[in-house]
Design a protein around this motif. Structure first.
Motif, PDB file in Angstrom:
ATOM      1  N   ASN A   1      90.468  71.722 -68.257  1.00  0.00           N
ATOM      2  CA  ASN A   1      90.141  70.403 -68.819  1.00  0.00           C
ATOM      3  C   ASN A   1      91.113  69.330 -68.348  1.00  0.00           C
ATOM      4  OD1 ASN A   1      87.956  71.395 -70.315  1.00  0.00           O
ATOM      5  ND2 ASN A   1      89.225  71.852 -72.088  1.00  0.00           N
ATOM      6  N   ASN A   2      92.404  69.634 -68.375  1.00  0.00           N
ATOM      7  CA  ASN A   2      93.408  68.648 -67.976  1.00  0.00           C
ATOM      8  C   ASN A   2      93.286  68.296 -66.497  1.00  0.00           C
ATOM      9  OD1 ASN A   2      94.387  68.670 -70.596  1.00  0.00           O
ATOM     10  ND2 ASN A   2      96.001  70.148 -70.163  1.00  0.00           N
ATOM     11  N   GLY A   3      92.999  69.299 -65.674  1.00  0.00           N
ATOM     12  CA  GLY A   3      92.818  69.038 -64.255  1.00  0.00           C
ATOM     13  C   GLY A   3      91.596  68.188 -63.984  1.00  0.00           C
ATOM     14  N   ILE A   4      90.502  68.475 -64.671  1.00  0.00           N
ATOM     15  CA  ILE A   4      89.264  67.714 -64.469  1.00  0.00           C
ATOM     16  C   ILE A   4      89.441  66.265 -64.894  1.00  0.00           C
ATOM     17  CG2 ILE A   4      86.856  67.490 -65.213  1.00  0.00           C
ATOM     18  CD1 ILE A   4      86.779  70.579 -65.369  1.00  0.00           C
ATOM     19  N   ARG A   5      90.200  66.032 -65.954  1.00  0.00           N
ATOM     20  CA  ARG A   5      90.432  64.649 -66.390  1.00  0.00           C
ATOM     21  C   ARG A   5      91.138  63.829 -65.321  1.00  0.00           C
ATOM     22  NH1 ARG A   5      92.226  67.365 -71.273  1.00  0.00           N
ATOM     23  NH2 ARG A   5      90.500  67.422 -72.785  1.00  0.00           N
ATOM     24  N   GLU A   6      91.978  64.487 -64.521  1.00  0.00           N
ATOM     25  CA  GLU A   6      92.711  63.797 -63.457  1.00  0.00           C
ATOM     26  C   GLU A   6      91.902  63.693 -62.164  1.00  0.00           C
ATOM     27  OE1 GLU A   6      95.764  62.400 -63.783  1.00  0.00           O
ATOM     28  OE2 GLU A   6      95.606  62.931 -65.911  1.00  0.00           O
ATOM     29  N   ALA A   7      90.776  64.364 -62.105  1.00  0.00           N
ATOM     30  CA  ALA A   7      90.012  64.458 -60.869  1.00  0.00           C
ATOM     31  C   ALA A   7      89.408  63.118 -60.470  1.00  0.00           C
ATOM     32  CB  ALA A   7      88.904  65.498 -61.019  1.00  0.00           C
ATOM     33  N   LYS A   8      89.461  62.821 -59.183  1.00  0.00           N
ATOM     34  CA  LYS A   8      88.882  61.594 -58.637  1.00  0.00           C
ATOM     35  C   LYS A   8      87.505  61.827 -58.034  1.00  0.00           C
ATOM     36  CE  LYS A   8      93.349  59.459 -57.450  1.00  0.00           C
ATOM     37  NZ  LYS A   8      94.223  60.572 -57.870  1.00  0.00           N
ATOM     38  N   GLY A   9      87.136  63.069 -57.845  1.00  0.00           N
ATOM     39  CA  GLY A   9      85.896  63.387 -57.154  1.00  0.00           C
ATOM     40  C   GLY A   9      84.656  63.264 -58.007  1.00  0.00           C
ATOM     41  N   LYS A  10      83.529  63.176 -57.325  1.00  0.00           N
ATOM     42  CA  LYS A  10      82.222  63.160 -57.986  1.00  0.00           C
ATOM     43  C   LYS A  10      81.855  64.560 -58.469  1.00  0.00           C
ATOM     44  CE  LYS A  10      77.379  61.861 -57.207  1.00  0.00           C
ATOM     45  NZ  LYS A  10      76.424  61.218 -56.255  1.00  0.00           N
ATOM     46  N   TYR A  11      82.331  65.565 -57.732  1.00  0.00           N
ATOM     47  CA  TYR A  11      81.985  66.957 -58.023  1.00  0.00           C
ATOM     48  C   TYR A  11      83.234  67.745 -58.405  1.00  0.00           C
ATOM     49  CZ  TYR A  11      77.975  65.388 -55.279  1.00  0.00           C
ATOM     50  OH  TYR A  11      76.906  64.665 -54.801  1.00  0.00           O
ATOM     51  N   ILE A  12      83.024  68.764 -59.236  1.00  0.00           N
ATOM     52  CA  ILE A  12      84.121  69.601 -59.727  1.00  0.00           C
ATOM     53  C   ILE A  12      83.879  71.050 -59.320  1.00  0.00           C
ATOM     54  CG2 ILE A  12      85.341  70.442 -61.767  1.00  0.00           C
ATOM     55  CD1 ILE A  12      85.732  67.445 -61.262  1.00  0.00           C
ATOM     56  N   LEU A  13      84.933  71.682 -58.814  1.00  0.00           N
ATOM     57  CA  LEU A  13      84.899  73.110 -58.480  1.00  0.00           C
ATOM     58  C   LEU A  13      86.105  73.796 -59.118  1.00  0.00           C
ATOM     59  CD1 LEU A  13      84.228  75.742 -56.993  1.00  0.00           C
ATOM     60  CD2 LEU A  13      85.151  74.736 -54.901  1.00  0.00           C
TER      61      LEU A  13
END
Length: 276
Positions: A75-87
């Motif tokens: 969750n914490n990593g995804i919140r920082e993500a700049k991308g349109k897609y998540i892996l």
């Protein structure tokens, strides 16, 4: 920048495997990625390895935190993500070189696509194909057949409550798919092996499978959390005990006829109980 895939790698004391995982990221045929490595309070040499990769390529990003567990790290990593897609990618697994390239092509072909995953293989202690059943929404509600490293849109993630941090014994990825996906959503499985799941002698999944009590606890948690959904799928106002009974009975019926739907299993199970 928004069209990139943000790869989220939780890491807790995985110095033995982490470089192999990050090498598989660097080997991608598509360069449209960032990799956020969430150092979850590691006490080994993991952070030094992370620093090496961050120095090597600016697309690697380190996120340090006190130990919070796998779900919180994702969750914490995804919140920082700049991308349109998540892996999501665990710090001891690997992805195939074309995973991002092939997945993005599928999303570009169908903007309404909700999820892309692929064929998979076990490696390390066991080296063999991972036999995953063909995607089926109803079947997914009763038995997970999508591994954690599938690719989805961040905007869809934000419509969920994220990975459930209460699920300490595993199955948090399964519960997340239940949140994320709706019956009408399109899901694509790539026709090539692009995910490699490390089968260690000791792993969370293996430990969970070997501990019936933990498995029942996590399944019960999922069923109770999504009771309204299961009641709707099974056309019945169910108690938690009844839902759990369906899941315990499913294995017996699956051995008799694998083509049975879980709704049929439920009706058969109720019919059998009515005889006694």
């Amino acid at each position: 920048m928004n069209e990139i895939v943000s790869i989220i790698v939780p890491c807790y004391n995985q110095e033995k495997y982490l470089a192999e995982t990050l090498d598989s990221v660097m080997a991608q045929t598509s360069d449209a990625w960032e990799c956020i490595i969430v150092n979850d309070g590691s006490t080994d040499n993991s952070e030094a390895i992370i620093d090496v990769y961050c120095d090597k390529d600016v697309r690697f990003v380190k996120l340090n935190q006190e130990n919070q567990g796998l779900a919180a790290s994702r969750n914490n990593g995804i919140r920082e993500a700049k991308g349109k897609y998540i892996l999501p990618l665990d710090g001891d697994d690997k992805i195939g070189t074309q995973y991002i390239e092939l997945a993005k092509k599928e999303f570009e072909k169908n903007p309404k696509l909700a999820l892309v995953y692929c064929k998979a293989e076990f490696f390390d202690a066991k080296n063999e194909p991972w036999e995953l059943r063909k995607y089926d929404y109803e079947a997914l509600l009763f038995a997970n057949h999508i591994f954690c490293s599938a690719i989805f849109k961040k905007e869809d993630y934000l419509k969920t409550s994220g990975y459930d941090t209460q699920m300490k014994f595993g199955y948090e990825d399964w519960e997340f798919w239940i949140q994320l996906l709706k019956k009408e959503d399109a899901v694509v499985q790539l026709d090539s092996v692009q995910f490699f799941y490390r089968q260690r002698e000791s792993s969370m999944l293996k430990s969970l499978q070997e501990s019936k009590a933990k498995q029942n606890q996590m399944e019960g948690y999922i069923f109770n959390k999504h009771r309204d959904l299961y009641s709707k799928v099974l056309d019945s106002d169910l108690s938690l005990a009844e839902i759990q009974n369906v899941f315990q009975t499913r294995q017996t019926f699956k051995k008799v006829k694998k083509t049975l739907t879980y709704k049929t299993i439920y009706k058969l199970e109720r019919a059998i109980r009515s005889l006694f």
